[in-house]
Each structure stands twice: as C-alpha cells, then as structure tokens.
Write a protein that holds these residues in place. Structure first.
Motif, PDB file in Angstrom:
ATOM      1  N   ILE A  55       0.848  -1.178  -0.097  1.00 27.51           N
ATOM      2  CA  ILE A  55      -0.164   0.134  -0.141  1.00 27.51           C
ATOM      3  C   ILE A  55       0.751   1.157  -0.053  1.00 27.51           C
ATOM      4  N   ILE A  56       2.098   1.166   0.832  1.00 31.31           N
ATOM      5  CA  ILE A  56       2.795   2.405   0.945  1.00 31.31           C
ATOM      6  C   ILE A  56       3.391   2.468  -0.358  1.00 31.31           C
ATOM      7  N   GLU A  57       4.093   1.357  -0.837  1.00 31.33           N
ATOM      8  CA  GLU A  57       4.764   1.597  -2.220  1.00 31.33           C
ATOM      9  C   GLU A  57       3.769   1.930  -3.337  1.00 31.33           C
ATOM     10  N   GLY A  58       2.265   1.860  -3.304  1.00 28.49           N
ATOM     11  CA  GLY A  58       1.508   2.322  -4.439  1.00 28.49           C
ATOM     12  C   GLY A  58       1.249   3.768  -4.158  1.00 28.49           C
ATOM     13  N   SER A  59       1.051   4.079  -3.043  1.00 27.80           N
ATOM     14  CA  SER A  59       0.879   5.541  -2.604  1.00 27.80           C
ATOM     15  C   SER A  59       1.869   6.326  -3.035  1.00 27.80           C
ATOM     16  N   LEU A  60       3.225   5.939  -2.823  1.00 28.01           N
ATOM     17  CA  LEU A  60       4.548   6.625  -3.352  1.00 28.01           C
ATOM     18  C   LEU A  60       4.617   6.724  -4.866  1.00 28.01           C
ATOM     19  N   GLN A  61       4.249   5.621  -5.465  1.00 29.95           N
ATOM     20  CA  GLN A  61       4.178   5.665  -6.939  1.00 29.95           C
ATOM     21  C   GLN A  61       3.311   6.666  -7.407  1.00 29.95           C
ATOM     22  N   SER A  62       2.055   6.533  -6.907  1.00 32.39           N
ATOM     23  CA  SER A  62       1.014   7.581  -7.238  1.00 32.39           C
ATOM     24  C   SER A  62       1.253   8.851  -7.240  1.00 32.39           C
ATOM     25  N   GLN A  63       2.071   9.286  -5.974  1.00 34.35           N
ATOM     26  CA  GLN A  63       2.318  10.580  -5.795  1.00 34.35           C
ATOM     27  C   GLN A  63       3.450  11.119  -6.703  1.00 34.35           C
ATOM     28  N   ARG A  64       4.406  10.151  -6.933  1.00 35.12           N
ATOM     29  CA  ARG A  64       5.384  10.522  -8.079  1.00 35.12           C
ATOM     30  C   ARG A  64       4.639  10.767  -9.325  1.00 35.12           C
ATOM     31  N   VAL A  65       3.618   9.926  -9.790  1.00 37.11           N
ATOM     32  CA  VAL A  65       3.111  10.114 -11.174  1.00 37.11           C
ATOM     33  C   VAL A  65       2.223  11.331 -10.960  1.00 37.11           C
ATOM     34  N   SER A  66       1.874  11.629 -10.141  1.00 40.98           N
ATOM     35  CA  SER A  66       0.893  12.682  -9.952  1.00 40.98           C
ATOM     36  C   SER A  66       1.664  14.234  -9.998  1.00 40.98           C
ATOM     37  N   GLU A  67       3.084  14.064  -9.434  1.00 35.07           N
ATOM     38  CA  GLU A  67       3.936  15.105  -9.495  1.00 35.07           C
ATOM     39  C   GLU A  67       4.508  15.521 -10.850  1.00 35.07           C
ATOM     40  N   ARG A  68       4.792  14.434 -11.583  1.00 32.41           N
ATOM     41  CA  ARG A  68       5.367  14.345 -12.816  1.00 32.41           C
ATOM     42  C   ARG A  68       4.262  15.177 -13.658  1.00 32.41           C
ATOM     43  N   LEU A  69       2.962  14.735 -13.667  1.00 31.86           N
ATOM     44  CA  LEU A  69       1.818  15.294 -14.503  1.00 31.86           C
ATOM     45  C   LEU A  69       1.713  16.825 -14.174  1.00 31.86           C
ATOM     46  N   LYS A  70       2.095  17.262 -13.024  1.00 33.22           N
ATOM     47  CA  LYS A  70       1.907  18.706 -12.722  1.00 33.22           C
ATOM     48  C   LYS A  70       2.968  19.570 -13.267  1.00 33.22           C
ATOM     49  N   ASN A  71       3.938  18.680 -13.572  1.00 36.82           N
ATOM     50  CA  ASN A  71       5.126  19.494 -14.198  1.00 36.82           C
ATOM     51  C   ASN A  71       5.235  19.667 -15.700  1.00 36.82           C
TER      52      ASN A  71
END
Length: 71
Positions: A55-71
């Motif tokens: 769950i933690i790894e999935g959450s971190l991966q989701s956050q990284r993807v979200s941050e990339r999409l913002k940039n």
C-alpha cells in the motif's frame, strides 16, 4: 500478482521446511493446537506487514506520477 503456478511452486518449496518447523515445535513439547495458533498468528502478522508495504509503495508511486503530471 503471482499466478497459480508460481504460488504452487512457492508452496512446494516451503512445504518441507514448514513441516520440519511444525515437527520441531511439537517435539519441544508444544501442543499441536498451540503450534497451529502460533503459526497462524505469525502468518497473519506477515501478511499485514507485506500488505502495508504494498500500500505504501503504491501510494508513493501514485504521488510520483501525480507530481510528474503537474510539471
């Protein structure tokens, strides 16, 4: 996710040492029901630990993807 064949192979690999662990505990004088309960509790704790990590790894991966999409 593991497929059925992989899970079966894993179970086969663990079967002998698992049986030896059970026999060792019983030979040390632990009643079979106590051994079964202890193994169940240990397995449950391990499942919780692995699940939390996933769950933690999935959450971190989701956050990284979200941050990339913002940039």
């Amino acid at each position: 996710m593991a497929d059925g064949k992989t899970s079966e192979t894993c179970r086969e690999s663990l079967s002998e040492p698992f049986g030896a662990l059970i026999e060792k505990a019983i030979s040390l004088g632990w009643p079979e029901y106590e051994v079964a309960l202890a193994l169940t509790e240990l397995a449950e704790a391990y499942v919780v630990k692995v699940s939390a990590r996933i769950i933690i790894e999935g959450s971190l991966q989701s956050q990284r993807v979200s941050e990339r999409l913002k940039n």
